[in-house]
Write an enzyme that holds these catalytic residues in place. Structure first.
Site, mmCIF file in Angstrom:
data_model
loop_
_atom_site.group_PDB
_atom_site.id
_atom_site.type_symbol
_atom_site.label_atom_id
_atom_site.label_comp_id
_atom_site.label_asym_id
_atom_site.label_seq_id
_atom_site.Cartn_x
_atom_site.Cartn_y
_atom_site.Cartn_z
ATOM 1 C CD GLU A 115 -1.631 -2.180 2.111
ATOM 2 O OE1 GLU A 115 -0.566 -2.165 2.755
ATOM 3 O OE2 GLU A 115 -2.402 -3.139 2.114
ATOM 4 C CE1 TYR A 127 7.612 0.463 -3.859
ATOM 5 C CE2 TYR A 127 5.903 2.065 -3.435
ATOM 6 C CZ TYR A 127 6.977 1.318 -2.996
ATOM 7 O OH TYR A 127 7.410 1.426 -1.705
#
Length: 163
Positions: A115, A127
């Site tokens: 998260e 990411y």
């Protein structure tokens, strides 16, 4: 005059890690997050669970970053990843994350999840480069300040070699 710092090295800390090593990781977590993992909770994770992993990236100038994660049920769950604010934008986060993903793959992981705050553009860019994609939103997941979490997954496995 001193020469350039040594090449950063990623290594896994285990339950027998020195208190000094954990204190450095805890200090970086405290500087980075509004609700950081404590040294005590990291130590507990490393000594009481078989799924917890703690990786650091460092050079002769000191700790650059860390990743606290779980490898469980064929998945890598990244709980906390931080790079020292003074050492960001030099590829250290990608190097650390790639090494962690490779280690998890060697343990049988076939996907990774985490998260991240919706507003954390730098982390989202990292990411995404590493193959993660947004698959869900956790509304008001974070506090101080209140913010949604984006749930990311990387299912492009095995991950690329560490850079």
């Amino acid at each position: 005059m001193t020469g350039p710092a040594s090449s950063p090295v990623v290594r896994r800390l285990t339950a027998d890690a020195s208190e000094d090593a954990l204190e450095l990781v805890g200090a970086l977590a405290a500087r980075t997050f509004t609700n950081p993992w404590t040294v005590e909770s990291m130590r507990w994770e490393l000594t009481h669970t078989a799924v917890s992993r703690l990786f650091t990236i460092a050079d002769d100038a000191g700790l650059i970053g860390y990743c606290l994660c779980w490898v469980v049920a064929g998945e890598l769950h990244i709980n906390s990843l931080a790079i020292d604010p003074d050492r960001r934008r030099a590829g250290h986060g990608a190097r650390l994350l790639a090494a962690v993903m490779q280690a998890a793959a060697r343990e049988g992981a076939t996907a990774a999840t985490l998260e991240v705050r919706r507003s954390n553009r730098a982390a989202l860019a990292l990411y995404e480069r590493m193959g993660f994609r947004v698959e869900a939103v956790r509304v008001d997941y974070y506090e101080q300040p209140r913010e949604d979490a984006l749930v990311l997954w990387c299912r492009a496995w095995p991950p690329a070699d560490a850079a």
